[in-house]
Design a protein around this motif. Structure first.
Motif, PDB file in Angstrom:
ATOM      1  N   GLU A 251       0.855  -1.195   0.000  1.00  0.00           N
ATOM      2  CA  GLU A 251       0.000   0.000   0.000  1.00  0.00           C
ATOM      3  C   GLU A 251       0.888   1.242   0.000  1.00  0.00           C
ATOM      4  O   GLU A 251       1.862   1.308   0.753  1.00  0.00           O
ATOM      5  CB  GLU A 251      -0.878   0.022   1.258  1.00  0.00           C
ATOM      6  CG  GLU A 251      -1.803  -1.168   1.387  1.00  0.00           C
ATOM      7  CD  GLU A 251      -2.574  -1.179   2.717  1.00  0.00           C
ATOM      8  OE1 GLU A 251      -2.545  -0.182   3.464  1.00  0.00           O
ATOM      9  OE2 GLU A 251      -3.200  -2.211   3.007  1.00  0.00           O
ATOM     10  N   ASN A 263       3.030   3.021   2.507  1.00  0.00           N
ATOM     11  CA  ASN A 263       2.277   3.069   3.764  1.00  0.00           C
ATOM     12  C   ASN A 263       2.511   1.784   4.544  1.00  0.00           C
ATOM     13  O   ASN A 263       3.033   1.805   5.647  1.00  0.00           O
ATOM     14  CB  ASN A 263       0.779   3.277   3.510  1.00  0.00           C
ATOM     15  CG  ASN A 263      -0.049   3.110   4.777  1.00  0.00           C
ATOM     16  OD1 ASN A 263       0.416   3.457   5.872  1.00  0.00           O
ATOM     17  ND2 ASN A 263      -1.227   2.559   4.665  1.00  0.00           N
ATOM     18  N   GLU A 264       2.118   0.668   3.967  1.00  0.00           N
ATOM     19  CA  GLU A 264       2.402  -0.589   4.663  1.00  0.00           C
ATOM     20  C   GLU A 264       2.347  -1.759   3.708  1.00  0.00           C
ATOM     21  O   GLU A 264       1.777  -1.679   2.631  1.00  0.00           O
ATOM     22  CB  GLU A 264       1.429  -0.813   5.830  1.00  0.00           C
ATOM     23  CG  GLU A 264      -0.009  -0.927   5.413  1.00  0.00           C
ATOM     24  CD  GLU A 264      -0.894  -1.484   6.535  1.00  0.00           C
ATOM     25  OE1 GLU A 264      -0.372  -2.012   7.530  1.00  0.00           O
ATOM     26  OE2 GLU A 264      -2.122  -1.404   6.384  1.00  0.00           O
TER      27      GLU A 264
HETATM   28 MG    MG Z   1      -3.599  -0.372   5.382  1.00  0.00          MG
END
Ligand code: MG
Ligand code: ATP
Length: 380
Positions: A251, A263-264
């Motif tokens: 992500e 993001n992750e």
């Molecule tokens: Mg997430």
């Protein structure tokens, strides 16, 4: 022929099971470990061990009964999985899982490998938070390092007045502070690495969230080619440093000045990859199995623009439900066999495919608006 073990048998496990059933030359059967009797994966034919995801005995039994074990959840106990490695091959590796499941370790790892992440710092006490936030300013996100999902592990601190409430929300859990990214779009790349080190990435997609839950994925993302290339390269580089085999969902944010920030990472098939069931030559589920079996990875080409829409439980009621029939041309509905609805529960999704390449993304989104009106929940 291999017996496949699966930890977690929700919708992701169900779609992995269905992909496995189409690979009869390689996989003879699927055994799933899940606490809910007759979980979605069991409903489509996986044998089930009914036990908690962290039940050591059950995980060891699963490994005993299988040749390869994989998982649809990232909250597994990596120490137990390490023990199970003597009985079966586990992919993605427990060590990769250990790093990814702790957001602070994950971001530290990415940073060490020169991959772009928002500024972040570990938080150890309320005083520590009060001190460290001075450098970050407002708003800033306080995040629980582990076991977060659907945004429940995040607290947006808007001013000094929020500090104590934010800290108390996660008190007793390890936390981190993270710079708030003023992104213009959320995007993701589904990437795969097989046990031999081959890496492929799917084209960049755009994700629209509502109440912190993914609602719509648009494939391909409405960004310039240079942005999608940048994101796909970052995803490729991420896969190269993570020593794990399988499909990963990465992500990312697109910033106002068209930079990509991670993001992750999810060490598993990902909701934003469900469009691949119809839009792509190789679905993310088949790709995941190819990756952990050490097979040549399949094509990731996006054949037609597609949007995926998540069907979530409504806030109106919980309990047994039915969905009124609805249909449209080139609409592929997939319900997950969950008998009871709960607010915001992921019950199914559909893909809308622009199979004649005539609608474009805007046309698909217009069509989606009219289809949404037909989705009606009936209490049974
Ligand atoms: Mg997430
Ligand atoms: P998921 O919702 O994917 O299960 P999660 O609960 O672990 O994941 P994150 O993905 O970290 O949470 O964050 C949820 C949402 O919060 C993101 O999709 C994004 O919209 C927002 N968010 C997270 N980190 C940031 C950030 N640093 N800046 C701005 N927004 C953020």
């Amino acid at each position: 022929m291999k017996v496949l073990g699966l930890i977690g048998g929700g919708q992701l496990g169900m779609m992995i099971t269905e992909a496995a059933q189409k690979m009869q030359d390689h996989i003879s059967k699927v055994v799933v470990l899940d606490p809910t009797p007759n979980c979605p994966a069991a409903k489509v034919g996986a044998e089930q061990i009914v036990a908690d995801f962290k039940d050591e005995k059950a995980i060891l039994e699963l490994a005993e009964r299988c040749d390869i074990v994989t998982y649809e959840i990232e909250s597994g106990n990596s120490e137990i999985l390490k023990k199970a490695e003597s009985k079966a091959m586990i992919n993605p590796s427990p060590e990769t899982l250990r790093i990814i499941q702790d957001k602070f370790l994950q971001k530290s790892f990415l940073l060490q490998n020169n991959l772009p992440v928002p500024e972040f710092v570990e938080i150890n006490s309320l005083d520590d938070l009060k001190e460290k936030i001075k450098k970050f300013g407002y708003p800033t996100l306080l995040k629980a390092r582990r076991d977060a999902y659907d945004g429940r592990g995040n607290y947006k601190i808007k001013s000094q007045d929020d500090l104590e409430t934010a800290y108390n929300t996660f008190a007793g859990k390890p936390m981190m502070l993270e710079k708030f990214v003023d992104f213009k779009m959320e995007v993701s790349v589904i990437a795969a690495r097989n046990t031999k080190g081959q890496i492929v990435t799917y084209p960049l997609v755009e994700n629209i969230h509502e109440n912190n839950i993914l609602k719509i994925t648009i494939a391909p993302a409405r960004v310039s080619e240079s942005v999608s290339k940048q994101a796909e390269k970052i995803a490729h580089d991420t896969m190269a440093v993570l020593h794990g085999a399988g499909v990963f969902g990465i992500e990312m944010f697109v910033t106002q000045d068209d930079k990509i920030i991670i993001n992750e990472i999810a060490p598993r098939v990902h909701n934003s990859g469900h469009h691949t069931l119809q839009s792509s030559q190789t679905s993310q589920f088949e790709q995941h199995l190819r990756a952990i079996l050490g097979l040549e990875l399949g094509s990731t080409k996006l054949i037609h623009p597609t949007i995926m829409y998540n069907i979530l439980g409504t806030d109106e009621f919980s309990g047994r439900y039915k969905i009124a029939d609805f249909t449209a041309e080139n609409l592929y509905l997939k319900m997950y066999g969950k008998e009871e609805s709960k607010p915001q529960r992921k019950l199914g999704h559909f893909n809308l495919v622009d199979s004649n390449d005539t609608l474009g993304i805007n046309g698909l989104l217009e069509l989606l608006e009219s289809i949404k009106k037909q989705i009606k929940f009936i209490k049974v």
